[in-house]
Write an enzyme that holds these catalytic residues in place. Structure first.
Site, short mmCIF file in Angstrom:
data_model
loop_
_atom_site.label_atom_id
_atom_site.label_comp_id
_atom_site.label_asym_id
_atom_site.label_seq_id
_atom_site.Cartn_x
_atom_site.Cartn_y
_atom_site.Cartn_z
N GLY B 242 0.83 -1.21 0.00
CA GLY B 242 0.00 0.00 0.00
C GLY B 242 0.86 1.25 0.00
O GLY B 242 0.76 2.08 -0.88
N THR B 470 2.92 -5.24 6.37
CA THR B 470 3.67 -4.74 7.52
C THR B 470 3.87 -5.81 8.59
O THR B 470 4.75 -5.68 9.43
CB THR B 470 2.89 -3.59 8.15
OG1 THR B 470 1.52 -3.97 8.20
CG2 THR B 470 3.00 -2.34 7.30
N ALA B 512 0.37 -0.68 15.05
CA ALA B 512 0.86 -1.52 16.15
C ALA B 512 0.39 -0.94 17.48
O ALA B 512 -0.14 -1.66 18.34
CB ALA B 512 2.37 -1.64 16.10
N ILE B 632 10.26 -3.26 20.48
CA ILE B 632 10.20 -4.02 19.24
C ILE B 632 9.39 -5.30 19.50
O ILE B 632 9.81 -6.17 20.24
CB ILE B 632 11.62 -4.37 18.74
CG1 ILE B 632 12.48 -3.10 18.63
CG2 ILE B 632 11.56 -5.10 17.41
CD1 ILE B 632 11.91 -2.00 17.77
N LEU B 633 8.23 -5.39 18.87
CA LEU B 633 7.35 -6.53 19.11
C LEU B 633 7.87 -7.79 18.46
O LEU B 633 7.69 -8.88 18.97
CB LEU B 633 5.95 -6.23 18.56
CG LEU B 633 5.20 -5.09 19.24
CD1 LEU B 633 3.95 -4.74 18.44
CD2 LEU B 633 4.84 -5.47 20.66
N ASN B 634 8.49 -7.61 17.29
CA ASN B 634 8.96 -8.77 16.53
C ASN B 634 10.16 -8.33 15.71
O ASN B 634 10.01 -7.63 14.71
CB ASN B 634 7.82 -9.27 15.63
CG ASN B 634 8.22 -10.47 14.78
OD1 ASN B 634 9.40 -10.67 14.47
ND2 ASN B 634 7.25 -11.27 14.40
N LYS B 636 11.97 -9.65 13.62
CA LYS B 636 12.02 -10.10 12.23
C LYS B 636 11.17 -9.18 11.33
O LYS B 636 11.67 -8.64 10.35
CB LYS B 636 11.51 -11.53 12.15
CG LYS B 636 11.89 -12.27 10.91
CD LYS B 636 11.44 -13.71 11.05
CE LYS B 636 12.09 -14.60 10.03
NZ LYS B 636 11.75 -16.01 10.29
N THR B 637 9.89 -9.02 11.70
CA THR B 637 9.04 -8.15 10.87
C THR B 637 9.51 -6.71 11.00
O THR B 637 9.41 -5.93 10.04
CB THR B 637 7.55 -8.27 11.27
OG1 THR B 637 7.43 -8.04 12.67
CG2 THR B 637 7.00 -9.64 10.93
N GLU B 708 7.52 3.60 8.98
CA GLU B 708 7.99 4.69 8.13
C GLU B 708 9.39 5.20 8.44
O GLU B 708 10.08 5.71 7.56
CB GLU B 708 6.97 5.83 8.18
CG GLU B 708 5.72 5.44 7.43
CD GLU B 708 4.47 6.20 7.87
OE1 GLU B 708 3.96 6.97 7.08
OE2 GLU B 708 4.01 6.01 9.01
#
Ligand SMILES: Cc1cc2nc3c(=O)[nH]c(=O)nc-3n(C[C@H](O)[C@H](O)[C@H](O)COP(=O)(O)OP(=O)(O)OC[C@H]3O[C@@H](n4cnc5c(N)ncnc54)[C@H](O)[C@@H]3O)c2cc1C
Ligand code: SF4
Lengths: 331, 756
Positions: B242, B470, B512, B632-634, B636-637, B708
């Site tokens: 997007g 995302t 998030a 940071i939740l993850n 990797k992502t 971003e």
């Protein structure tokens, strides 16, 4: 996209017969260029003659010791062919600098010769373009012309031929073999593509009913001293702003023979015999290469966005000749 | 504990569906009796349609209708009905409203036929006669028409000047006053915009739309076509990219719904790649940055002015200059943002709108200043480091930018840089090292979520948010699984459905924080229910425990003090005779707490380039980006998000530009062969560092959002590295090879000022 009918040809004769019956028919090989043009409504064939089953998909030696590339051999199979890699590495490199792996797997050698310009206006039916609709005018001359030609242009069209493969074929002085209703012809590579002149809608000297059967490489492959240099706006998957195929025959540091062809600067792969002859018997050094570059680009004319190509081409010629001259013989 | 998922590098839960083709996109839903719409686009930028002759198209068997402004079924009359969640001041574009042409590529007819191929062919037969008028599409030519835009919701206008910037600038010992030009860019997600409208037996509509917000598109359809919310079910479970392009409803949604209602049939409309260049873009922007500094590098004046393009019918503005007041400590600051109207479509938010352009200019100017001062660019930034937000006179909720500089510089080896331009070489090529800073905003918006826990211990959580690539599916699943201590396989997260609790569009890096908070909240409600039941169980180990003394992990509830005594969630459900527990929650940010602080993620970006001066070709060898982005939740992502931003930064610096032909007022490189974005060969080493940053203000989870920040500043870091390599300062993006080699030939290398 137009409505069209579809025929599958299985041999050269039936392909040619189909083509001569319907003037607005088109052969289709890999389809990587033609289908795009049809989707954009730029090409509007009434019939597609699928030639993928015509047995022209072999690479074999010719009687004179050269190599024959069947028109339907893919660009990938050509570039990775043992003989081509060994004897004509210039061709291999040129092909591999073009498009992407996926496209090269589909694209054929015959189709590569006949791919059309990537001029933005040619691709957009909302804008005037003499190549697409003769007489409507050339939008590029005073418009956006970053990719356009600086040599051999006309006031009708300043498009470039976008192929990499053809630049190497021009330097190698390949011969294009074709078959039409009136029989077979062999067209020297330098006569295959045309300059735009007053008929920019015609890219080549091939007749509508003629099929390319093979591209023949002469025995001389310049494997010891060659270079293909492609300058572009990103490191892969972009058409050349300027490309140079350089091939030398050397005796120590002395040059015995030169072939030099440029892509991205004209409506056809550009050669200057005059410039090539300058090097005969001369030493391989920057000054001599610079003189060649000046001669090749003599009379070049920029149109604004593309004017930088004149200077860039000179630098690229010198660089490519240096690469070719300093190259060690392949193992 | 194995169910602690937050902070773990969990692979995407939707990854398998995507790579195996099971994930279906808006243009891939096939239903019986589907009709296909193909859009005819305007060839000119301004004027009116004198005549549309569709007779040849209509004469083909299988062509169902050709819709134009002349026969389009009536839709809502007032502008308000066309406003969406992300609308900007003005009159939203209304397809087929009348014969007026507002931009090149404007949709002017929709050909609907029994097959896609037929519709496409018929579209080529539609003859349009235009009455053209002179158009204006060159921002540079409209400088004298600049004006101050009406404020846009959610985008604060530049603050009033502080101190006496003009005078302070004039009196500064060292000055930089430069103009930077950045081009129009298009988002170009891989998936083109598409809508499939399914005409249900009872006349209701099921709509699959490519969108970054199903509630937004849903409301738009209801308002525009006068439908009740229950008459329309709008879905968008997967989105093939997007980047902001899908924040506002796109015209194919309008056209597909219009045609389906007009024909009482299911209809699909998919845009072509060429048409993807007609739906809005990142606006071309001209910027002036004037910096005045004392000899020791202290900033004394900062002036940042921007002029951006917008359409004739809407005032699109984005925050280009505000960052300059927040990033550095400076007493005399003037920030200004103006617009000029052009005959183009309205620009659209695109990844870090405003900041991408603004930080490019500011951070390039800071680099220029560093050379003039003969000062290390990193030192200059530390010298003017803002310990608080001087623009808004607020403390930062957290700001680990210094740590970003430290860790980034160390990883990069910045101390080995020799300051002189053209002083670093590798073989025959010039090497350059540059750096820049990034800043972006952190926002949390209200969002809802619902959750159902079954007797078998399976949890489904849903919210009408989006996953535009995302990783929303994944991180929400992680949050929910950890909250209730369930194995991640037992948790399903659903999104992209207008019947789910409302969520904001996915944009602004706020998903998030916003949706994550709602998911946490709804799971907490289920927790409470489970606690109540569990405590009442006979011989319950939790009988006397307070809620906060109970932990959820590995499918069980236990005492935090003695995890060996537990009850399983399934047991609790059985005991309570519960077939399921269903809850909903609405999360509202703590606006009051947040409003006392300035909340931002920051970054420090270091880049290395190698330039072939003869040919002008540029290699970006390395980018190190150190990010202070809260929790940071993850990883990797998160890393993927930042990497994507950096790759885009490379493209922005070196390749991307939508070129308009001013004669036709039309973007001409409207395909992916000529609109260049980085390919693999352009991307070499990328190193992402997440600097630890704790933030208790921003939201209970401590999330700042990472969608971003990765792109912000990257372009400047690369441009600065190119200057360091070559001594050529290119101030108009993209930095293509002709600018570098031409400049390199013409420009004398810039010498550093003698040391003071
Ligand atoms: C995105 C993209 C990037 C590309 N980048 C490059 C690049 O960097 N460098 C480069 O050199 N090329 C590039 N190409 C072009 C590619 O090499 C050509 O599209 C390809 O070589 C055409 O071969 P084809 O077999 O697919 O031809 P088709 O599309 O099948 O045909 C092309 C034309 O040739 C005619 N034709 C085909 N075979 C014969 C025959 N045997 N006899 C007579 N007529 C015939 C067809 O009628 C048609 O008019 C790129 C293409 C794309 C789409
Ligand atoms: S350069 Fe040739 S192909 Fe391009 S617009 Fe002009 S006439 Fe057409």
């Amino acid at each position: 996209m137009n409505n069209f009918s579809y025929t599958r040809a299985t041999d050269i004769t039936s392909a040619v017969n189909e083509a001569s019956r319907e003037a607005t028919a088109k052969f289709i090989a890999g389809g990587t260029n033609l289908i795009d043009l049809m989707k954009e409504n730029v090409a509007r064939p009434t019939r597609l003659i699928d030639i993928n089953r015509v047995p022209l998909n072999r690479i074999e030696e010719t009687k004179d010791g050269g190599l024959r590339l069947g028109a339907l051999v893919t660009n990938a199979d050509t570039a990775y062919n043992d003989q081509v890699e060994k004897r004509y590495p210039l061709l291999s490199r040129a092909i591999l600098s073009g498009a992407s792996a996926q496209l090269r797997n589909m694209a054929t050698d015959g189709g590569n010769l006949l791919q059309r310009t990537r001029c933005y206006y040619f691709y957009d039916v909302a804008t005037p373009c003499n190549k697409r609709e003769p007489g409507t005018g050339c939008s590029a001359i005073e418009g956006f012309n970053r990719m356009h030609a600086v040599l051999g242009t006309s006031d009708q069209c300043i498009a470039v031929h976008p192929s990499d493969m053809c630049v190497a074929l021009a330097a190698l002085e390949a011969v294009v073999r074709v078959t039409g209703k009136n029989g077979d012809r062999a067209i020297p590579f330098s006569d295959f593509h045309r300059l735009p002149g007053d008929t920019p809608q015609i890219d080549t000297n091939l007749e509508a009913d003629e099929i390319i059967t093979s591209i023949d490489l002469p025995p001389k492959g310049f494997a010891d001293h060659h270079a293909y240099l492609k300058v572009r706006d990103r490191h892969s998957y972009a058409f050349a702003l300027v490309s140079v195929a350089a091939a030398l025959e050397m005796d120590g540091n002395k040059i015995k023979g030169t072939r030099l062809a440029l892509g991205g600067v004209a409506h056809k792969p550009w050669r200057s015999k005059e410039a090539e002859e300058l090097l005969n018997g001369k030493a391989a050094n920057s000054d001599n290469f610079q003189a060649v570059a000046e001669t090749v680009m003599h009379g070049a004319k920029g149109f604004g966005h593309n004017t930088f190509k004149i200077d860039l081409a000179k630098r690229a010629i010198v660089r490519a000749l240096k690469h070719a001259a300093q190259m060690e013989a392949p193992r | 504990m194995t169910t602690n998922y937050i902070g773990q590098p969990i692979s995407r839960v939707d990854g398998r569906a995507k790579v195996t083709g099971q994930a279906k996109y808006a243009g891939e839903y096939n239903v019986p009796n589907l009709a296909y719409g193909v859009v005819v686009s305007s060839a000119i930028a301004k004027g009116r349609i004198a005549e549309i002759d569709a007779s040849a198209a209509l004469g083909l068997k299988g062509v169902l209708q050709v819709f134009t402004h002349k026969n389009a079924p009536p839709t809502a009359k007032s502008d308000q009905s066309y406003w969406d969640e992300v609308a900007v001041p003005g009159s939203p574009f209304r397809p087929f409203k009348d014969d007026k042409l507002l931009f090149s590529g404007q949709p002017i007819a929709l050909v609907v036929a029994e097959s896609f191929e037929l519709a496409r062919y018929a579209a080529s037969l539609v003859q349009v006669e235009y009455e053209p008028e002179a158009h204006a599409t060159d921002l540079n030519q409209q400088r004298d028409k600049a004006y101050k835009p009406k404020p846009r919701e959610g985008v604060a206008p530049p603050p009033p000047p502080r101190g006496n910037p003009d005078k302070a600038f004039a009196n500064s010992a060292v000055q930089i006053d430069a103009e930077y030009s950045v081009p129009a860019e298009h988002h170009n997600p891989m998936e083109p915009f598409a809508t499939t409208v399914i005409w249900e037996a009872d006349g209701r509509l099921t709509v699959y739309d490519k969108t970054q917000g199903t509630p937004n598109s849903h409301q738009y359809v209801c308002n525009v076509f006068g439908l009740s919310p229950d008459d329309v079910h709008l879905l968008s479970p997967y989105v093939g990219g997007g980047f902001g392009s899908g924040l506002r409803p796109k015209y194919q949604l309008f056209l597909a719904v219009m045609a389906a209602r007009g024909l009482k049939r299911s209809v699909r409309v998919t845009l072509t790649r060429q048409q993807m260049f007609t739906i809005g873009h990142r606006p071309r922007t001209l910027q002036r940055v004037a910096l005045g500094a004392a000899k020791d590098g202290k900033l004394e004046a900062l002036i940042h002015e921007a002029l951006a393009e917008t359409s004739q019918f809407e005032e699109y503005s984005e925050p280009v200059v505000q960052w300059s007041g927040e990033l550095y400590k400076c007493e005399n600051v003037k920030l200004d943002h103006a617009l000029a109207n052009l005959d183009i479509n309205t620009p659209v938010d695109m990844r870090a709108p405003g900041a991408t352009w603004g930080l490019y200019a500011l951070e390039s100017a800071m680099d220029e200043l560093a050379y003039k001062l003969n000062m290390d660019p990193l030192e200059l930034r530390l010298k003017n480091y803002a310990e608080k937000d001087f623009s808004n006179n607020k403390p930062f909720s957290s700001k680990e930018l210094k740590e970003c500089f430290r860790q980034g510089a160390e990883r990069f080896g910045w101390s080995k840089r020799t300051p002189e331009p053209r002083s670093m070489r590798d073989g025959g090529k010039l090497v350059g090292w540059g750096l820049a800073t990034g800043i972006w905003e952190t926002t949390q918006l209200p969002a809802g979520a619902k959750a159902v826990l079954t007797a078998e211990g399976k949890l489904t959580v849903g919210s009408a948010t989006a996953d535009i690539g995302t990783g929303t599916y994944t991180i929400m699943t992680q949050i929910a699984a950890e909250s209730l201590g369930l194995p991640i396989e037992d948790v399903t997260f659903t999104l992209g459905d207008s019947t789910l609790p409302r969520a904001p569009v996915e944009g602004g890096s706020f998903t998030a924080a916003s949706v994550g908070s709602a998911v946490k909240q709804v799971c907490d409600k289920i927790r409470e229910k489970l606690v109540t039941v569990a405590k009442a169980m006979p011989k319950s180990p939790l009988a006397n425990a307070k809620s906060e003394e109970i932990a959820f992990a590995d499918g069980r509830m236990m005492l935090t003090s003695g995890p060996s005594r537990y009850v399983s969630i399934k047991e609790v459900m059985r005991h309570g005779g519960l077939s399921s527990i269903a809850e909903t929650a609405d999360s509202t940010p703590d606006f009051e707490k947040q409003s006392k602080y300035s909340i931002h993620p920051h970054s420090a970006i270091f880049a290395e380039v190698k330039v072939d001066e003869d040919l002008g070709t540029i290699d970006v060898l390395r980018v190190v980006s150190a990010i202070a982005g809260g929790r940071i939740l993850n990883p990797k992502t998160a890393r993927s998000q930042i990497m994507g931003g950096i790759v885009w930064g490379i493209g922005m610096a070196l390749e991307e530009e939508s070129v308009i032909d001013q004669k036709f007022g039309r973007f001409m490189n409207h395909n992916l062969a000529e609109y260049h974005v980085p390919v693999n060969a352009d991307v070499q080493n990328i190193d992402v560092i997440f600097v630890e940053e704790h933030d208790s203000i921003v939201n209970p989870l401590g999330i700042k959002g990472l969608g971003e920040i990765g792109i912000v500043g990257t372009g400047a870091a690369i441009g600065n590295a190119i200057f360091h390599a070559t001594g050529v300062r290119v101030r108009d993006l993209p930095i293509t090879l002709d600018k570098v080699f031409a400049g390199a030939a013409a420009a004398r290398p810039v010498k550093l000022a003698p040391a003071a």
